[in-house]
Design a protein around this motif. Structure first.
Motif, PDB file in Angstrom:
ATOM      1  N   PHE A  80       6.448  -9.326   5.563  1.00 46.74           N
ATOM      2  CA  PHE A  80       4.996  -9.317   5.519  1.00 46.74           C
ATOM      3  C   PHE A  80       4.447  -7.919   5.789  1.00 46.74           C
ATOM      4  N   THR A  81       5.135  -7.151   6.621  1.00 47.73           N
ATOM      5  CA  THR A  81       4.732  -5.772   6.877  1.00 47.73           C
ATOM      6  C   THR A  81       4.863  -4.960   5.590  1.00 47.73           C
TER       7      THR A  81
ATOM      8  N   GLU B 218       1.811  -3.060   3.442  1.00 47.44           N
ATOM      9  CA  GLU B 218       1.873  -1.622   3.167  1.00 47.44           C
ATOM     10  C   GLU B 218       1.911  -1.363   1.670  1.00 47.44           C
ATOM     11  N   ALA B 219       2.661  -2.135   0.954  1.00 46.69           N
ATOM     12  CA  ALA B 219       2.775  -1.937  -0.500  1.00 46.69           C
ATOM     13  C   ALA B 219       1.449  -2.205  -1.190  1.00 46.69           C
TER      14      ALA B 219
ATOM     15  N   ARG C 130      -0.900   3.609  -3.636  1.00 44.86           N
ATOM     16  CA  ARG C 130      -1.427   3.956  -4.954  1.00 44.86           C
ATOM     17  C   ARG C 130      -0.587   5.081  -5.521  1.00 44.86           C
ATOM     18  N   SER C 131      -0.374   5.046  -6.785  1.00 47.20           N
ATOM     19  CA  SER C 131       0.402   6.090  -7.440  1.00 47.20           C
ATOM     20  C   SER C 131      -0.533   7.216  -7.867  1.00 47.20           C
ATOM     21  N   THR C 132      -0.106   8.444  -7.612  1.00 46.16           N
ATOM     22  CA  THR C 132      -0.898   9.610  -8.027  1.00 46.16           C
ATOM     23  C   THR C 132      -0.252  10.313  -9.202  1.00 46.16           C
ATOM     24  N   ARG C 133       0.842   9.805  -9.623  1.00 44.22           N
ATOM     25  CA  ARG C 133       1.563  10.415 -10.740  1.00 44.22           C
ATOM     26  C   ARG C 133       0.834  10.148 -12.045  1.00 44.22           C
TER      27      ARG C 133
END
Length: 130
Positions: free
Chosen positions: A37-38, A42-43, A47-50
């Motif tokens: 659950f942690t 977190e997931a 966010r992806s910055t690529r």
């Protein structure tokens, strides 16, 4: 937890489980589920910055279909010309046969006419003598 793993829990029940496992007081027999659950919480915030380069999609299908239509049209055009040439060749051969038969019969008729000219000459001689 059984309903969660069987995918029969409601959204409210799942929210309650996330809140329970994100708090610090987790029962000892459920502690092995806490990292899952942690990780999910977190997931969810990651966010992806690529930058993902988007390649322009090439329309090969369109060009292949245009080429196929062009080949088909050329095939029909040249196939039709070939068919017309074969028909003309057949008509030429049939005409030659017919003209050959006419020539053969004309030769027979000419021979008969030659006999008629001899008959005419003989008749003229007979008339002159009388």
């Amino acid at each position: 937890m059984e309903k969660y793993f069987e995918a029969t829990s409601t959204a409210a029940e799942e929210r309650e489980l996330r809140e329970y496992f994100s708090g610090g007081d987790v029962a000892p027999h459920l502690e092995h589920h806490a990292p899952m659950f942690t990780f999910f919480s977190e997931a969810k915030n990651q966010r992806s910055t690529r930058k993902v380069p988007l390649k322009a999609r090439r329309n090969y299908v369109r060009w292949v279909s245009v080429a196929a239509v062009a080949v088909l049209m050329l095939g029909l055009y040249f196939g039709n010309q070939y068919r017309e040439q074969q028909k003309a060749e057949f008509a030429y051969q049939e005409t030659r046969k017919a003209l050959g038969l006419i020539a053969q019969n004309l030769d027979r008729g000419t021979q008969k006419v030659a006999h008629l000219s001899e008959f005419e000459e003989t008749k003229q001689k007979i008339y002159k003598n009388n």
